[in-house]
Design a protein around this motif. Structure first.
Motif, PDB file in Angstrom:
ATOM      1  N   TYR A  68      35.681  54.282  26.995  1.00  0.00           N
ATOM      2  CA  TYR A  68      36.444  53.718  28.107  1.00  0.00           C
ATOM      3  C   TYR A  68      36.265  52.204  28.098  1.00  0.00           C
ATOM      4  O   TYR A  68      35.166  51.705  27.852  1.00  0.00           O
ATOM      5  CB  TYR A  68      35.924  54.229  29.450  1.00  0.00           C
ATOM      6  CG  TYR A  68      36.699  55.381  30.027  1.00  0.00           C
ATOM      7  CD1 TYR A  68      38.073  55.310  30.219  1.00  0.00           C
ATOM      8  CD2 TYR A  68      36.039  56.535  30.427  1.00  0.00           C
ATOM      9  CE1 TYR A  68      38.769  56.360  30.776  1.00  0.00           C
ATOM     10  CE2 TYR A  68      36.724  57.587  30.987  1.00  0.00           C
ATOM     11  CZ  TYR A  68      38.098  57.504  31.164  1.00  0.00           C
ATOM     12  OH  TYR A  68      38.785  58.534  31.718  1.00  0.00           O
ATOM     13  N   ARG A  69      37.338  51.502  28.380  1.00  0.00           N
ATOM     14  CA  ARG A  69      37.309  50.046  28.531  1.00  0.00           C
ATOM     15  C   ARG A  69      37.702  49.731  29.971  1.00  0.00           C
ATOM     16  O   ARG A  69      38.705  50.241  30.469  1.00  0.00           O
ATOM     17  CB  ARG A  69      38.283  49.390  27.566  1.00  0.00           C
ATOM     18  CG  ARG A  69      38.198  47.883  27.589  1.00  0.00           C
ATOM     19  CD  ARG A  69      39.065  47.272  26.479  1.00  0.00           C
ATOM     20  NE  ARG A  69      38.740  45.880  26.279  1.00  0.00           N
ATOM     21  CZ  ARG A  69      39.186  44.900  27.058  1.00  0.00           C
ATOM     22  NH1 ARG A  69      39.963  45.160  28.080  1.00  0.00           N
ATOM     23  NH2 ARG A  69      38.847  43.655  26.817  1.00  0.00           N
ATOM     24  N   VAL A  70      36.918  48.909  30.647  1.00  0.00           N
ATOM     25  CA  VAL A  70      37.211  48.556  32.032  1.00  0.00           C
ATOM     26  C   VAL A  70      38.396  47.593  32.055  1.00  0.00           C
ATOM     27  O   VAL A  70      38.348  46.520  31.450  1.00  0.00           O
ATOM     28  CB  VAL A  70      35.980  47.933  32.731  1.00  0.00           C
ATOM     29  CG1 VAL A  70      36.331  47.466  34.137  1.00  0.00           C
ATOM     30  CG2 VAL A  70      34.834  48.938  32.756  1.00  0.00           C
ATOM     31  N   GLU A  71      39.463  48.003  32.748  1.00  0.00           N
ATOM     32  CA  GLU A  71      40.674  47.180  32.858  1.00  0.00           C
ATOM     33  C   GLU A  71      40.690  46.358  34.143  1.00  0.00           C
ATOM     34  O   GLU A  71      41.263  45.289  34.194  1.00  0.00           O
ATOM     35  CB  GLU A  71      41.926  48.067  32.848  1.00  0.00           C
ATOM     36  CG  GLU A  71      42.162  48.765  31.539  1.00  0.00           C
ATOM     37  CD  GLU A  71      43.460  49.552  31.542  1.00  0.00           C
ATOM     38  OE1 GLU A  71      43.959  49.930  32.639  1.00  0.00           O
ATOM     39  OE2 GLU A  71      43.987  49.793  30.446  1.00  0.00           O
ATOM     40  N   GLU A  72      40.090  46.916  35.183  1.00  0.00           N
ATOM     41  CA  GLU A  72      40.074  46.238  36.486  1.00  0.00           C
ATOM     42  C   GLU A  72      38.801  46.649  37.213  1.00  0.00           C
ATOM     43  O   GLU A  72      38.412  47.816  37.175  1.00  0.00           O
ATOM     44  CB  GLU A  72      41.302  46.670  37.297  1.00  0.00           C
ATOM     45  CG  GLU A  72      41.423  46.006  38.639  1.00  0.00           C
ATOM     46  CD  GLU A  72      42.650  46.494  39.421  1.00  0.00           C
ATOM     47  OE1 GLU A  72      42.682  46.222  40.628  1.00  0.00           O
ATOM     48  OE2 GLU A  72      43.535  47.138  38.835  1.00  0.00           O
ATOM     49  N   TYR A  73      38.141  45.682  37.850  1.00  0.00           N
ATOM     50  CA  TYR A  73      36.952  46.002  38.631  1.00  0.00           C
ATOM     51  C   TYR A  73      36.832  45.031  39.790  1.00  0.00           C
ATOM     52  O   TYR A  73      36.670  43.826  39.595  1.00  0.00           O
ATOM     53  CB  TYR A  73      35.695  45.937  37.755  1.00  0.00           C
ATOM     54  CG  TYR A  73      34.438  46.342  38.485  1.00  0.00           C
ATOM     55  CD1 TYR A  73      34.411  47.476  39.301  1.00  0.00           C
ATOM     56  CD2 TYR A  73      33.276  45.609  38.364  1.00  0.00           C
ATOM     57  CE1 TYR A  73      33.256  47.854  39.969  1.00  0.00           C
ATOM     58  CE2 TYR A  73      32.118  45.978  39.024  1.00  0.00           C
ATOM     59  CZ  TYR A  73      32.114  47.108  39.825  1.00  0.00           C
ATOM     60  OH  TYR A  73      30.978  47.478  40.492  1.00  0.00           O
ATOM     61  N   VAL A  74      36.942  45.581  40.979  1.00  0.00           N
ATOM     62  CA  VAL A  74      36.719  44.849  42.216  1.00  0.00           C
ATOM     63  C   VAL A  74      35.560  45.579  42.900  1.00  0.00           C
ATOM     64  O   VAL A  74      35.766  46.648  43.484  1.00  0.00           O
ATOM     65  CB  VAL A  74      37.972  44.832  43.122  1.00  0.00           C
ATOM     66  CG1 VAL A  74      37.684  44.050  44.403  1.00  0.00           C
ATOM     67  CG2 VAL A  74      39.174  44.266  42.375  1.00  0.00           C
ATOM     68  N   PRO A  75      34.328  45.076  42.775  1.00  0.00           N
ATOM     69  CA  PRO A  75      33.172  45.793  43.306  1.00  0.00           C
ATOM     70  C   PRO A  75      33.386  46.228  44.757  1.00  0.00           C
ATOM     71  O   PRO A  75      33.846  45.457  45.591  1.00  0.00           O
ATOM     72  CB  PRO A  75      32.037  44.770  43.183  1.00  0.00           C
ATOM     73  CG  PRO A  75      32.454  43.913  42.022  1.00  0.00           C
ATOM     74  CD  PRO A  75      33.960  43.800  42.162  1.00  0.00           C
ATOM     75  N   GLY A  76      33.072  47.498  44.992  1.00  0.00           N
ATOM     76  CA  GLY A  76      33.187  48.048  46.336  1.00  0.00           C
ATOM     77  C   GLY A  76      34.592  48.468  46.721  1.00  0.00           C
ATOM     78  O   GLY A  76      34.783  49.044  47.792  1.00  0.00           O
ATOM     79  N   GLU A  77      35.586  48.200  45.865  1.00  0.00           N
ATOM     80  CA  GLU A  77      36.967  48.536  46.209  1.00  0.00           C
ATOM     81  C   GLU A  77      37.678  49.384  45.173  1.00  0.00           C
ATOM     82  O   GLU A  77      38.307  50.380  45.505  1.00  0.00           O
ATOM     83  CB  GLU A  77      37.784  47.267  46.438  1.00  0.00           C
ATOM     84  CG  GLU A  77      37.348  46.471  47.641  1.00  0.00           C
ATOM     85  CD  GLU A  77      38.194  45.223  47.827  1.00  0.00           C
ATOM     86  OE1 GLU A  77      39.347  45.190  47.355  1.00  0.00           O
ATOM     87  OE2 GLU A  77      37.689  44.275  48.460  1.00  0.00           O
ATOM     88  N   ARG A  78      37.606  48.974  43.883  1.00  0.00           N
ATOM     89  CA  ARG A  78      38.446  49.623  42.872  1.00  0.00           C
ATOM     90  C   ARG A  78      37.840  49.436  41.478  1.00  0.00           C
ATOM     91  O   ARG A  78      37.343  48.360  41.147  1.00  0.00           O
ATOM     92  CB  ARG A  78      39.826  48.989  42.931  1.00  0.00           C
ATOM     93  CG  ARG A  78      40.850  49.517  41.986  1.00  0.00           C
ATOM     94  CD  ARG A  78      42.165  48.740  42.216  1.00  0.00           C
ATOM     95  NE  ARG A  78      43.192  49.135  41.307  1.00  0.00           N
ATOM     96  CZ  ARG A  78      44.034  50.133  41.495  1.00  0.00           C
ATOM     97  NH1 ARG A  78      43.984  50.835  42.594  1.00  0.00           N
ATOM     98  NH2 ARG A  78      44.944  50.428  40.590  1.00  0.00           N
ATOM     99  N   LEU A  79      37.945  50.500  40.669  1.00  0.00           N
ATOM    100  CA  LEU A  79      37.541  50.461  39.272  1.00  0.00           C
ATOM    101  C   LEU A  79      38.596  51.213  38.472  1.00  0.00           C
ATOM    102  O   LEU A  79      38.955  52.340  38.823  1.00  0.00           O
ATOM    103  CB  LEU A  79      36.177  51.125  39.081  1.00  0.00           C
ATOM    104  CG  LEU A  79      35.712  51.368  37.643  1.00  0.00           C
ATOM    105  CD1 LEU A  79      35.589  50.071  36.865  1.00  0.00           C
ATOM    106  CD2 LEU A  79      34.399  52.144  37.639  1.00  0.00           C
ATOM    107  N   VAL A  80      39.108  50.584  37.416  1.00  0.00           N
ATOM    108  CA  VAL A  80      40.085  51.221  36.533  1.00  0.00           C
ATOM    109  C   VAL A  80      39.562  51.121  35.105  1.00  0.00           C
ATOM    110  O   VAL A  80      39.259  50.022  34.628  1.00  0.00           O
ATOM    111  CB  VAL A  80      41.476  50.559  36.624  1.00  0.00           C
ATOM    112  CG1 VAL A  80      42.467  51.271  35.708  1.00  0.00           C
ATOM    113  CG2 VAL A  80      41.985  50.545  38.068  1.00  0.00           C
ATOM    114  N   MET A  81      39.442  52.276  34.452  1.00  0.00           N
ATOM    115  CA  MET A  81      38.996  52.347  33.064  1.00  0.00           C
ATOM    116  C   MET A  81      40.032  53.130  32.270  1.00  0.00           C
ATOM    117  O   MET A  81      40.657  54.043  32.803  1.00  0.00           O
ATOM    118  CB  MET A  81      37.656  53.076  32.958  1.00  0.00           C
ATOM    119  CG  MET A  81      36.531  52.457  33.742  1.00  0.00           C
ATOM    120  SD  MET A  81      34.992  53.409  33.585  1.00  0.00           S
ATOM    121  CE  MET A  81      35.404  54.908  34.466  1.00  0.00           C
ATOM    122  N   ALA A  82      40.184  52.806  30.999  1.00  0.00           N
ATOM    123  CA  ALA A  82      41.163  53.516  30.183  1.00  0.00           C
ATOM    124  C   ALA A  82      40.648  53.714  28.774  1.00  0.00           C
ATOM    125  O   ALA A  82      39.828  52.948  28.276  1.00  0.00           O
ATOM    126  CB  ALA A  82      42.479  52.741  30.151  1.00  0.00           C
TER     127      ALA A  82
END
Length: 154
Positions: A68-82
């Motif tokens: 998995y590669r992290v595409e988006e990370y906003v701590p405490g709100e959102r994490l997107v991995m693909a």
């Protein structure tokens, strides 16, 4: 093209920061994901956009290895991995939101897996979607149990 989109959520009686910190740490994944056996960092910690983590898992009785590669990370709100590997390229999204009321802190955790299976995986996509929904629901039950049982948050 076949597309699979599985969305589940739960409310966990813990503060959003604690839920998000635990769920977003790949080292914790084998503890709360029934089908994940291990997680190994490819890139240095801490988690950030561009981080890569190798996972070993089981699905439909088969062993899987994917990165998995992290595409988006906003701590405490959102994490997107693909991942783009294998017969089922997939994106996993976690969203955390405050859900507490007068009774104390609580977090609404949403988990989404979506992707476009290829080859044989595309043929069995409806079965895969149902099995993924069941597994994701069990995983959220497990993370809720872990976090609500531990005053330190896991």
């Amino acid at each position: 093209m076949t597309h699979v989109d599985v969305r589940v959520s739960t409310t966990i009686a813990r503060p959003r920061a604690a839920v998000a910190a635990y769920a977003a740490d790949p080292d914790n994944a084998p503890e709360w994901y029934a089908n994940i056996d291990s997680a190994q960092w490819r890139t240095p910690k801490p988690l950030a956009v561009g981080s890569e983590i190798d996972f070993r898992a089981r699905f439909l009785g088969r062993g899987l290895a994917y990165t998995y590669r992290v595409e988006e990370y906003v701590p405490g709100e959102r994490l997107v991995m693909a991942t783009a590997q294998g017969p089922f390229p997939m994106r996993t999204t976690y969203i955390w939101a405050d859900a507490g009321a007068a009774g104390g802190p609580a977090t609404r955790m949403a988990l989404r897996n979506d992707g476009s299976p290829r080859g044989f995986a595309a043929i069995i996509a409806p079965l895969m979607e149902a099995l993924m929904r069941r597994a994701n629901t069990k995983d959220l039950v497990r993370i809720k149990e872990i976090l609500e049982a531990s005053p330190a948050g896991g």
